[in-house]
Design an enzyme around this catalytic site. Sequence first.
Site, PDB file in Angstrom:
ATOM      1  N   HIS A  20      20.639  36.996   4.318  1.00 36.65           N
ATOM      2  CA  HIS A  20      21.569  36.591   3.258  1.00 36.65           C
ATOM      3  C   HIS A  20      22.380  37.815   2.861  1.00 36.65           C
ATOM      4  O   HIS A  20      22.185  38.907   3.419  1.00 36.65           O
ATOM      5  CB  HIS A  20      20.814  35.982   2.077  1.00 36.65           C
ATOM      6  N   HIS A  67      20.624  41.251   2.395  1.00 38.28           N
ATOM      7  CA  HIS A  67      20.378  41.997   3.631  1.00 38.28           C
ATOM      8  C   HIS A  67      21.689  42.601   4.145  1.00 38.28           C
ATOM      9  O   HIS A  67      21.737  43.763   4.555  1.00 38.28           O
ATOM     10  CB  HIS A  67      19.838  41.074   4.734  1.00 38.28           C
ATOM     11  N   GLN A  80       1.546  41.452   6.737  1.00 33.58           N
ATOM     12  CA  GLN A  80       1.811  41.514   5.303  1.00 33.58           C
ATOM     13  C   GLN A  80       1.710  40.151   4.628  1.00 33.58           C
ATOM     14  O   GLN A  80       2.061  40.010   3.455  1.00 33.58           O
ATOM     15  CB  GLN A  80       3.172  42.158   5.025  1.00 33.58           C
ATOM     16  N   LYS A  86      15.641  45.124  -4.664  1.00 29.55           N
ATOM     17  CA  LYS A  86      15.023  43.815  -4.935  1.00 29.55           C
ATOM     18  C   LYS A  86      13.495  43.927  -4.825  1.00 29.55           C
ATOM     19  O   LYS A  86      12.757  43.325  -5.601  1.00 29.55           O
ATOM     20  CB  LYS A  86      15.567  42.790  -3.936  1.00 29.55           C
ATOM     21  N   ASP A  87      13.044  44.709  -3.846  1.00 33.64           N
ATOM     22  CA  ASP A  87      11.608  44.944  -3.671  1.00 33.64           C
ATOM     23  C   ASP A  87      11.325  46.374  -4.135  1.00 33.64           C
ATOM     24  O   ASP A  87      11.077  47.276  -3.327  1.00 33.64           O
ATOM     25  CB  ASP A  87      11.230  44.727  -2.206  1.00 33.64           C
ATOM     26  N   GLN A  95       8.041  48.099  -3.317  1.00 33.18           N
ATOM     27  CA  GLN A  95       8.018  48.377  -1.869  1.00 33.18           C
ATOM     28  C   GLN A  95       8.814  49.647  -1.559  1.00 33.18           C
ATOM     29  O   GLN A  95       8.390  50.490  -0.753  1.00 33.18           O
ATOM     30  CB  GLN A  95       8.617  47.181  -1.134  1.00 33.18           C
ATOM     31  N   SER A 150      17.162  35.738  -2.019  1.00 33.92           N
ATOM     32  CA  SER A 150      15.893  35.908  -1.315  1.00 33.92           C
ATOM     33  C   SER A 150      15.795  34.837  -0.242  1.00 33.92           C
ATOM     34  O   SER A 150      16.222  33.688  -0.459  1.00 33.92           O
ATOM     35  CB  SER A 150      14.724  35.754  -2.301  1.00 33.92           C
TER      36      SER A 150
HETATM   37  P1  AMP Z   1      13.013  41.038   3.667  1.00 34.15           P
HETATM   38  O1  AMP Z   1      13.707  40.382   4.814  1.00 34.15           O
HETATM   39  O2  AMP Z   1      12.800  40.124   2.517  1.00 34.15           O
HETATM   40  O3  AMP Z   1      11.794  41.810   4.087  1.00 34.15           O
HETATM   41  O4  AMP Z   1      14.042  42.115   3.110  1.00 34.15           O
HETATM   42  C1  AMP Z   1      14.587  43.102   3.953  1.00 34.15           C
HETATM   43  C2  AMP Z   1      15.302  44.120   3.097  1.00 34.15           C
HETATM   44  O5  AMP Z   1      16.340  43.485   2.361  1.00 34.15           O
HETATM   45  C3  AMP Z   1      14.375  44.781   2.064  1.00 34.15           C
HETATM   46  O6  AMP Z   1      14.685  46.165   1.973  1.00 34.15           O
HETATM   47  C4  AMP Z   1      14.712  44.050   0.800  1.00 34.15           C
HETATM   48  O7  AMP Z   1      14.463  44.795  -0.375  1.00 34.15           O
HETATM   49  C5  AMP Z   1      16.191  43.803   0.998  1.00 34.15           C
HETATM   50  N1  AMP Z   1      16.646  42.695   0.154  1.00 34.15           N
HETATM   51  C6  AMP Z   1      16.074  41.471   0.048  1.00 34.15           C
HETATM   52  N2  AMP Z   1      16.726  40.731  -0.875  1.00 34.15           N
HETATM   53  C7  AMP Z   1      17.724  41.510  -1.352  1.00 34.15           C
HETATM   54  C8  AMP Z   1      18.739  41.324  -2.351  1.00 34.15           C
HETATM   55  N3  AMP Z   1      18.855  40.180  -3.029  1.00 34.15           N
HETATM   56  N4  AMP Z   1      19.594  42.342  -2.602  1.00 34.15           N
HETATM   57  C9  AMP Z   1      19.474  43.517  -1.921  1.00 34.15           C
HETATM   58  N5  AMP Z   1      18.550  43.751  -0.978  1.00 34.15           N
HETATM   59  C10 AMP Z   1      17.673  42.760  -0.704  1.00 34.15           C
END
Ligand code: AMP
Length: 285
Positions: A36, A39, A63, A151-152, A155, A187
Amino acid sequence: MTLEVVRTVADLRARVKAWRLEDLSVGLVPTMGGLHEGHLSLVRLALEKTDRAVVTIFVNPKQFGAGEDFDVYPRDLETDAQLLGGLGAHLLFAPSVAEVYAEDHAACVSVPGVGDILEGACRPGFFAGVATVVAKLLLQTLPDIAFFGEKDYQQLLVIRRMVKDLNIPVDIDSGPTLRCADGLALSSRNAYLSAEESAIAPVLHEVLAGIAENPSPGTAQGVDRLLKAGFSSVDYLEVRDAETLEPWTGAPRPARVLAAAWLGETRLIDNVAVKKAVSRQRSAS
Ligand code: AMP
């Protein structure tokens, strides 16, 4: 330049090695796919700051706990690859589980302390799974900079700690949380929400933003508001020190409000920076 897709560590390393010979810098954006704008904002950051942007898509089984959403996690590699190609990303690394974890894989990275609280307490093993796969992706790619989202937030702190403690020669950069117009943080898991739940979900950010405007160590009113709005339960809603994630005492230090709450079967997490704590610190210095 079109997006190249590789499936093996050997191919990833060969591509990065060729770029190194051309003296090109490399940025890495690890994701689990279901891409989205959040990312994509990190991919844009990588494209701005480095010569070549590598994105990884890997739904990391280590995880996910038993009974969590590993099997149903959104997977659509074709759409994701199209989005990345449109943006000008250079390489997509999309390994299989067997490529990442050999049958006799045993090593594990754990980050006690910051990895044990909040998300770590609610999801035992979660940060060990994250730290292990991120350590592997960093070592497989050896980028100049790796990009993660606020967002995380926890993490991000866990990864910074791991990289520092293990002397992994990579800079960690971060980007702000991208949100829908109603405040809901983007998300991949928002796809699970029903129309009714989607209408309730933005209250999470409203509550966090309200506490960030006027922080106090107690958050019972915020929990109450979430439950009244229709959240089924709240795992935590906390004001924490922004650097250590220890409970915030009201001291003039940067602070962060963090929450995890359930809306039906979907667990949402979000966080925002506390403005007052920062400005108090600024006026005190
Ligand atoms: P994920 O695919 O959920 O593991 O996220 C991959 C990366 O994208 C991680 O570094 C997340 O923190 C980041 N991310 C996820 N959602 C968002 C968001 N809404 N805004 C900015 N970064 C995000």
